[in-house]
Design a protein around this motif. Sequence first.
Motif, mmCIF file in Angstrom:
data_model
loop_
_atom_site.group_PDB
_atom_site.id
_atom_site.type_symbol
_atom_site.label_atom_id
_atom_site.label_comp_id
_atom_site.label_asym_id
_atom_site.label_seq_id
_atom_site.Cartn_x
_atom_site.Cartn_y
_atom_site.Cartn_z
ATOM 1 N N ALA A 1 -65.903 -10.351 17.204
ATOM 2 C CA ALA A 1 -66.636 -9.715 18.310
ATOM 3 C C ALA A 1 -67.208 -10.775 19.257
ATOM 4 O O ALA A 1 -67.223 -10.590 20.479
ATOM 5 N N GLU A 2 -67.692 -11.907 18.688
ATOM 6 C CA GLU A 2 -68.174 -13.041 19.498
ATOM 7 C C GLU A 2 -67.090 -13.541 20.440
ATOM 8 O O GLU A 2 -67.335 -13.830 21.606
ATOM 9 N N VAL A 3 -65.887 -13.665 19.887
ATOM 10 C CA VAL A 3 -64.753 -14.160 20.682
ATOM 11 C C VAL A 3 -64.471 -13.191 21.835
ATOM 12 O O VAL A 3 -64.267 -13.603 22.980
ATOM 13 N N LEU A 4 -64.503 -11.896 21.539
ATOM 14 C CA LEU A 4 -64.283 -10.898 22.594
ATOM 15 C C LEU A 4 -65.354 -11.014 23.671
ATOM 16 O O LEU A 4 -65.052 -11.023 24.870
ATOM 17 N N ARG A 5 -66.615 -11.089 23.236
ATOM 18 C CA ARG A 5 -67.721 -11.175 24.213
ATOM 19 C C ARG A 5 -67.638 -12.450 25.041
ATOM 20 O O ARG A 5 -68.074 -12.489 26.181
ATOM 21 N N GLY A 6 -67.059 -13.511 24.435
ATOM 22 C CA GLY A 6 -66.913 -14.773 25.150
ATOM 23 C C GLY A 6 -65.675 -14.835 26.035
ATOM 24 O O GLY A 6 -65.348 -15.902 26.569
ATOM 25 N N GLY A 7 -64.971 -13.722 26.167
ATOM 26 C CA GLY A 7 -63.815 -13.707 27.069
ATOM 27 C C GLY A 7 -62.502 -14.072 26.402
ATOM 28 O O GLY A 7 -61.501 -14.311 27.077
ATOM 29 N N GLY A 8 -62.478 -14.081 25.043
ATOM 30 C CA GLY A 8 -61.251 -14.437 24.333
ATOM 31 C C GLY A 8 -60.412 -13.224 23.961
ATOM 32 O O GLY A 8 -60.770 -12.077 24.258
ATOM 33 N N LEU A 9 -59.285 -13.505 23.300
ATOM 34 C CA LEU A 9 -58.341 -12.464 22.890
ATOM 35 C C LEU A 9 -58.338 -12.303 21.375
ATOM 36 O O LEU A 9 -58.219 -13.281 20.639
ATOM 37 N N VAL A 10 -58.462 -11.045 20.912
ATOM 38 C CA VAL A 10 -58.465 -10.739 19.479
ATOM 39 C C VAL A 10 -57.439 -9.645 19.199
ATOM 40 O O VAL A 10 -57.505 -8.562 19.788
ATOM 41 N N ALA A 11 -56.507 -9.921 18.305
ATOM 42 C CA ALA A 11 -55.583 -8.868 17.864
ATOM 43 C C ALA A 11 -56.170 -8.201 16.625
ATOM 44 O O ALA A 11 -56.759 -8.868 15.770
ATOM 45 N N PHE A 12 -56.037 -6.881 16.570
ATOM 46 C CA PHE A 12 -56.676 -6.113 15.486
ATOM 47 C C PHE A 12 -55.833 -4.887 15.140
ATOM 48 O O PHE A 12 -55.108 -4.357 15.992
ATOM 49 N N PRO A 13 -55.940 -4.421 13.881
ATOM 50 C CA PRO A 13 -55.186 -3.229 13.508
ATOM 51 C C PRO A 13 -55.852 -1.957 14.027
ATOM 52 O O PRO A 13 -57.081 -1.861 14.058
ATOM 53 N N THR A 14 -55.036 -1.008 14.455
ATOM 54 C CA THR A 14 -55.529 0.350 14.698
ATOM 55 C C THR A 14 -54.713 1.254 13.765
ATOM 56 O O THR A 14 -53.826 0.771 13.055
ATOM 57 N N GLU A 15 -55.003 2.556 13.770
ATOM 58 C CA GLU A 15 -54.240 3.457 12.902
ATOM 59 C C GLU A 15 -52.795 3.602 13.390
ATOM 60 O O GLU A 15 -51.938 4.064 12.641
ATOM 61 N N THR A 16 -52.513 3.208 14.653
ATOM 62 C CA THR A 16 -51.156 3.355 15.190
ATOM 63 C C THR A 16 -50.376 2.061 15.004
ATOM 64 O O THR A 16 -49.484 1.977 14.168
ATOM 65 N N VAL A 17 -50.710 1.036 15.805
ATOM 66 C CA VAL A 17 -50.072 -0.283 15.743
ATOM 67 C C VAL A 17 -51.166 -1.316 15.985
ATOM 68 O O VAL A 17 -52.300 -0.954 16.301
ATOM 69 N N TYR A 18 -50.835 -2.598 15.861
ATOM 70 C CA TYR A 18 -51.822 -3.641 16.186
ATOM 71 C C TYR A 18 -52.043 -3.696 17.695
ATOM 72 O O TYR A 18 -51.107 -3.537 18.478
ATOM 73 N N GLY A 19 -53.304 -3.900 18.093
ATOM 74 C CA GLY A 19 -53.655 -4.035 19.492
ATOM 75 C C GLY A 19 -54.028 -5.470 19.821
ATOM 76 O O GLY A 19 -54.441 -6.238 18.945
#
Length: 359
Positions: free
Chosen positions: A26-44
């Motif tokens: 979440a820190e990385v996201l708030r700092g303007g970075g990119l985070v890949a994460f699982p959702t129930e459909t596909v990875y985002g």
Amino acid sequence: MSASSKTIVLTVDPASPDPAAIRRAAEVLRGGGLVAFPTETVYGLGASALDAAAVGKIFAAKGRPSSDPLIVHIAAIEQLDDVADQVPALARELAAAFWPGPLTLVLRRRPAIPANVSAWRDTVAVRMPAHPVALALAAAAGVPIAAPSANLFTRPSPTLAADVLEDLDGRIDVLLDGGATPIGLESTVLDLTQAPPALLRPGGVPAEALRRHIPSLRYEPSYVEHDEAQASPGMLLKHYSPRADLVLFAGSAERALARMQQVARQALAAGRSVGVMAPDQEAARFESLGVAVAPLGPRDDLAQIARRIFAGMRELDRRGVDLILVRGLAREGLGLAIWDRLVRAAEGRVIDADENVER
Ligand code: TXA
Ligand code: MG
């Protein structure tokens, strides 16, 4: 951390992710970075949806044209009004019925959401995902997350963390590895800014379930060539493709299977290496031919087949086949989304085995 440094992989329990890992991402996201994460459909592939520069990095990392808009992911239904304006009663009804879950609603965009999220449209696509990791990440970040599927442009969507790394290692800051995604193909996209509402992409929520709320629902599948003017985004024919050429077979099961065997034999004789994706009961018919088989699961278990469609394409690509043959199943329920993904992967190479047959 820059996108050119190595991607940090954090393994998390999909049911109850470690809060420390979620905080770090979440820190990385708030700092303007990119985070890949699982959702129930596909990875985002996520960035803060409030940060235009971070959103720009998504398009760069994927090699995605900036004309294709992104979906904004929220952690709670209450966040809907932070993202969308003039939310109609029907949207609230659908959100109550299907969220968290694989339904994306296209609504009027709020000015707080930067225009590049929506490819400069005045609309915005929004959904509340039903995956504990995605929900925890969006809640901890405290901002909505703009995220397309975490694959390179035109590659099959990723259903495993390994698929994300195959495409994006070194191009993203963090990957949350939460194992296989349970649905395996993307959300249903429904445009509520048109009257009557239009189904733009079949997906995890079947069209039949939407029709119970929207009897007038419109669905006009259009599969346009790459450089034709696009009536609406996301309609590119070349989409979700394996590296191999994929050929889709339609028509009655027996005739389609016979044609597949014939095409497989011809291709093998011509020195091509051939892969087949087929339900378990049909896979056996190809084993003696010397083709690579990716079994999809029991024929009547559409949920399992949906989960295996993109995974099967990537698996056959890794096995180095030149040609993938697959038979289309009934276009009902999840079958409609499966058919849609296969037509796009086939880039128009569809053989109807019932054509030119005396009936
Ligand atoms: O299941 C999913 O939807 C996954 C996970 C990560 O949530 N995301 C996903 O994103 O599939 P993407 O970018 O691969 O597909 C988004 C689709 C595209 O077809 C895009 O054109 C459409 O949604 N879309 C997004 N914003 C839109 C808008 N404002 N108007 C019309 N279509 C829109
Ligand atoms: Mg995608």
